[in-house]
Design a protein around this motif. Structure first.
Motif, PDB file in Angstrom:
ATOM      1  N   LYS A  58       0.781  -1.346  -0.224  1.00 14.52           N
ATOM      2  CA  LYS A  58       0.019   0.043  -0.121  1.00 14.52           C
ATOM      3  C   LYS A  58       0.765   1.078  -0.033  1.00 14.52           C
ATOM      4  CE  LYS A  58      -4.017   1.742   2.319  1.00 14.52           C
ATOM      5  NZ  LYS A  58      -5.095   1.567   3.305  1.00 14.52           N
ATOM      6  N   GLU A  59       0.581   2.183  -0.943  1.00 17.30           N
ATOM      7  CA  GLU A  59       1.173   3.502  -0.946  1.00 17.30           C
ATOM      8  C   GLU A  59       1.321   4.033   0.341  1.00 17.30           C
ATOM      9  OE1 GLU A  59       3.295   4.318  -3.099  1.00 17.30           O
ATOM     10  OE2 GLU A  59       2.731   2.763  -4.628  1.00 17.30           O
ATOM     11  N   LYS A  60       2.044   5.315   0.643  1.00 13.78           N
ATOM     12  CA  LYS A  60       2.030   6.167   1.664  1.00 13.78           C
ATOM     13  C   LYS A  60       0.573   6.862   1.616  1.00 13.78           C
ATOM     14  CE  LYS A  60       6.237   7.457   1.034  1.00 13.78           C
ATOM     15  NZ  LYS A  60       7.533   8.238   1.257  1.00 13.78           N
ATOM     16  N   SER A  61       0.130   7.203   2.720  1.00 13.58           N
ATOM     17  CA  SER A  61      -1.096   7.958   2.750  1.00 13.58           C
ATOM     18  C   SER A  61      -1.018   8.822   3.995  1.00 13.58           C
ATOM     19  CB  SER A  61      -2.579   7.362   2.619  1.00 13.58           C
ATOM     20  OG  SER A  61      -2.396   6.471   3.831  1.00 13.58           O
ATOM     21  N   LYS A  62      -1.971   9.763   4.154  1.00 13.27           N
ATOM     22  CA  LYS A  62      -2.193  10.630   5.190  1.00 13.27           C
ATOM     23  C   LYS A  62      -2.435   9.709   6.572  1.00 13.27           C
ATOM     24  CE  LYS A  62      -4.230  14.822   2.903  1.00 13.27           C
ATOM     25  NZ  LYS A  62      -5.351  15.637   2.804  1.00 13.27           N
ATOM     26  N   THR A  63      -3.324   8.638   6.340  1.00  8.11           N
ATOM     27  CA  THR A  63      -3.513   7.814   7.635  1.00  8.11           C
ATOM     28  C   THR A  63      -2.439   6.637   7.724  1.00  8.11           C
ATOM     29  OG1 THR A  63      -4.613   6.121   5.990  1.00  8.11           O
ATOM     30  CG2 THR A  63      -5.917   7.858   6.954  1.00  8.11           C
ATOM     31  N   ASN A  64      -1.589   6.615   6.794  1.00  7.80           N
ATOM     32  CA  ASN A  64      -0.400   5.552   6.825  1.00  7.80           C
ATOM     33  C   ASN A  64       1.007   6.277   6.228  1.00  7.80           C
ATOM     34  OD1 ASN A  64       1.434   3.429   6.957  1.00  7.80           O
ATOM     35  ND2 ASN A  64      -0.223   1.899   7.095  1.00  7.80           N
ATOM     36  N   GLU A 296       6.965  -7.100  15.381  1.00  3.90           N
ATOM     37  CA  GLU A 296       5.992  -6.720  15.624  1.00  3.90           C
ATOM     38  C   GLU A 296       5.862  -5.253  16.129  1.00  3.90           C
ATOM     39  OE1 GLU A 296       5.242  -9.049  19.091  1.00  3.90           O
ATOM     40  OE2 GLU A 296       4.258 -10.664  18.035  1.00  3.90           O
ATOM     41  N   LEU A 297       6.700  -4.657  16.537  1.00  3.44           N
ATOM     42  CA  LEU A 297       6.968  -3.337  16.872  1.00  3.44           C
ATOM     43  C   LEU A 297       6.698  -2.288  15.673  1.00  3.44           C
ATOM     44  CD1 LEU A 297       9.602  -2.994  19.562  1.00  3.44           C
ATOM     45  CD2 LEU A 297       7.260  -2.704  19.951  1.00  3.44           C
ATOM     46  N   ILE A 298       7.735  -2.856  14.606  1.00  2.00           N
ATOM     47  CA  ILE A 298       7.752  -2.359  13.530  1.00  2.00           C
ATOM     48  C   ILE A 298       6.059  -2.284  12.714  1.00  2.00           C
ATOM     49  CG2 ILE A 298       8.548  -2.324  11.086  1.00  2.00           C
ATOM     50  CD1 ILE A 298      11.024  -3.589  12.300  1.00  2.00           C
ATOM     51  N   GLN A 299       5.615  -3.586  12.973  1.00  2.00           N
ATOM     52  CA  GLN A 299       4.270  -3.866  12.356  1.00  2.00           C
ATOM     53  C   GLN A 299       3.163  -2.826  12.837  1.00  2.00           C
ATOM     54  OE1 GLN A 299       2.624  -7.557  12.619  1.00  2.00           O
ATOM     55  NE2 GLN A 299       1.038  -7.387  11.647  1.00  2.00           N
ATOM     56  N   ALA A 300       3.422  -2.848  14.243  1.00  2.00           N
ATOM     57  CA  ALA A 300       2.600  -1.896  14.898  1.00  2.00           C
ATOM     58  C   ALA A 300       2.614  -0.379  14.312  1.00  2.00           C
ATOM     59  CB  ALA A 300       2.763  -2.089  16.512  1.00  2.00           C
ATOM     60  N   GLU A 301       3.897  -0.117  14.278  1.00  2.00           N
ATOM     61  CA  GLU A 301       3.859   1.246  13.542  1.00  2.00           C
ATOM     62  C   GLU A 301       3.240   1.545  12.278  1.00  2.00           C
ATOM     63  OE1 GLU A 301       7.865   2.942  13.348  1.00  2.00           O
ATOM     64  OE2 GLU A 301       7.490   4.613  14.369  1.00  2.00           O
ATOM     65  N   ARG A 302       3.772   0.704  11.515  1.00  6.47           N
ATOM     66  CA  ARG A 302       3.605   0.810  10.019  1.00  6.47           C
ATOM     67  C   ARG A 302       1.905   0.248   9.533  1.00  6.47           C
ATOM     68  NH1 ARG A 302       9.028  -0.529   9.784  1.00  6.47           N
ATOM     69  NH2 ARG A 302      10.140   0.871   8.596  1.00  6.47           N
ATOM     70  N   PHE A 303       1.684  -0.508  10.206  1.00  4.91           N
ATOM     71  CA  PHE A 303       0.284  -1.352   9.926  1.00  4.91           C
ATOM     72  C   PHE A 303      -0.866  -0.798  10.731  1.00  4.91           C
ATOM     73  CE2 PHE A 303       3.364  -4.725   8.450  1.00  4.91           C
ATOM     74  CZ  PHE A 303       3.982  -4.121   7.494  1.00  4.91           C
TER      75      PHE A 303
END
Length: 304
Positions: A58-64, A296-303
């Motif tokens: 998924k491309e970068k967006s305002k929500t992610n 899991e830390l990375i995923q929580a921040e990114r996803f």
């Protein structure tokens, strides 16, 4: 396969080939310089929206603001990891082994769940009702043009999940399971795959070899500081434990390490993919748990 199976295969293959060692069907040449590179077209056909989201990211967006890397983004980082393995980096071998293991476990899990669900469906449906496989009228076809072993393994996992997702959606459509059951199972599989792919972000290229580790030199001390969240087991330091599909270790070339560091550093690729080059670390645990905790830390921040 056991040794007996290998012996049987070699015997049968030998019988198939026969005793002649000379090809008599035409002219041959021993000039290997005339041979070109082998090429093949490999593609994957995806039918479910959920699997396509895993594949494309998924491309970068305002929500992610970081975006979500897909298989091709993952393959770029995995390829850097595999380059480091060839240069005898024990940390790279360690990450490859654990990521491959996580993929294998996830693939086995989804296959087992899918087959159990198929059996449940057969028992749930009246005998005079038949349902065909759920296929997309306009499926997406992805060309698998990458060199990474791990990227292919992740693709195989997603393809197994794609069939599971379609089965869940079919059961939901036929009013056999509620919407929230489908949603929860799909989300769980997606989360698993994204967590596995995010493992790659915890690896940081350090330009070290097992010889550096044995000498405990300055380069190795710097590497241990960069990767201090991970206790590297002895079997990875001495190379006795490696993934069965890990790239072969080649002789480390004597080159300018500063010149190579930019091209081989996955963090630089992360910056291009997601606009962020930070490598997250966690407290010490062991083996795959260390990588999983970081993921899991990375995923929580990114996803989210």
């Amino acid at each position: 396969m056991g040794n007996n199976s290998n012996v049987d295969f070699e015997r049968q293959f030998g019988e198939f080939l026969g005793s002649s060692e000379v090809y008599e069907g035409g002219e041959t040449t021993d000039n290997s310089e005339n041979l070109g590179s082998l090429r093949s077209d490999i593609s994957a056909t995806v039918h479910s929206k959920e699997a396509s989201m895993l594949f494309t990211g998924k491309e970068k967006s305002k929500t992610n603001k970081f975006g979500i890397p897909g298989v091709h983004g993952f393959s770029k980082l995995a390829n850097k990891l595999e380059q480091a393995i060839r240069r005898d980096d024990p940390y790279a071998d360690y990450f490859f082994y654990n990521i491959h293991n996580e993929i294998s476990l996830a693939k086995r899990s989804v296959i087992e769940k899918r087959e159990k669900f198929k059996l449940w469906l057969r028992n749930e449906l009246p005998s005079n009702i038949q349902m065909t496989n759920s296929l997309n009228m306009s499926p997406l076809k992805f060309e698998l043009k990458f060199n990474s072993q791990l990227a292919f393994q992740v693709t195989y996992l997603i393809m197994e999940q794609d069939e599971y997702f379609r089965l869940l959606r079919l059961a939901q459509h036929a009013s056999l399971i509620p919407n929230d059951v489908t949603h929860d199972n799909v989300r769980k599989e997606q989360t698993t795959t994204r967590r596995i792919m995010s493992n790659i972000f915890a690896y940081k290229y350090c330009d070290v070899t097992r010889n550096d580790a044995a000498a405990n030199n300055q380069r190795w001390q710097k590497a241990m500081e960069s990767m201090k969240a991970f206790d590297l087991p002895e079997e990875f330091l001495n190379g006795t434990l490696r993934s069965i599909i890990a790239p072969p270790i080649s002789t480390r070339p004597e080159v300018d390490t500063d010149a190579k560091e930019t091209s081989l550093d996955p963090a630089a690729t992360v910056a291009n993919l997601e606009g962020k080059s930070d490598i997250l670390t966690t407290t010490n645990t062991t083996n795959a748990a260390q990588i999983t905790d970081s993921a899991e830390l990375i995923q929580a921040e990114r996803f989210g």
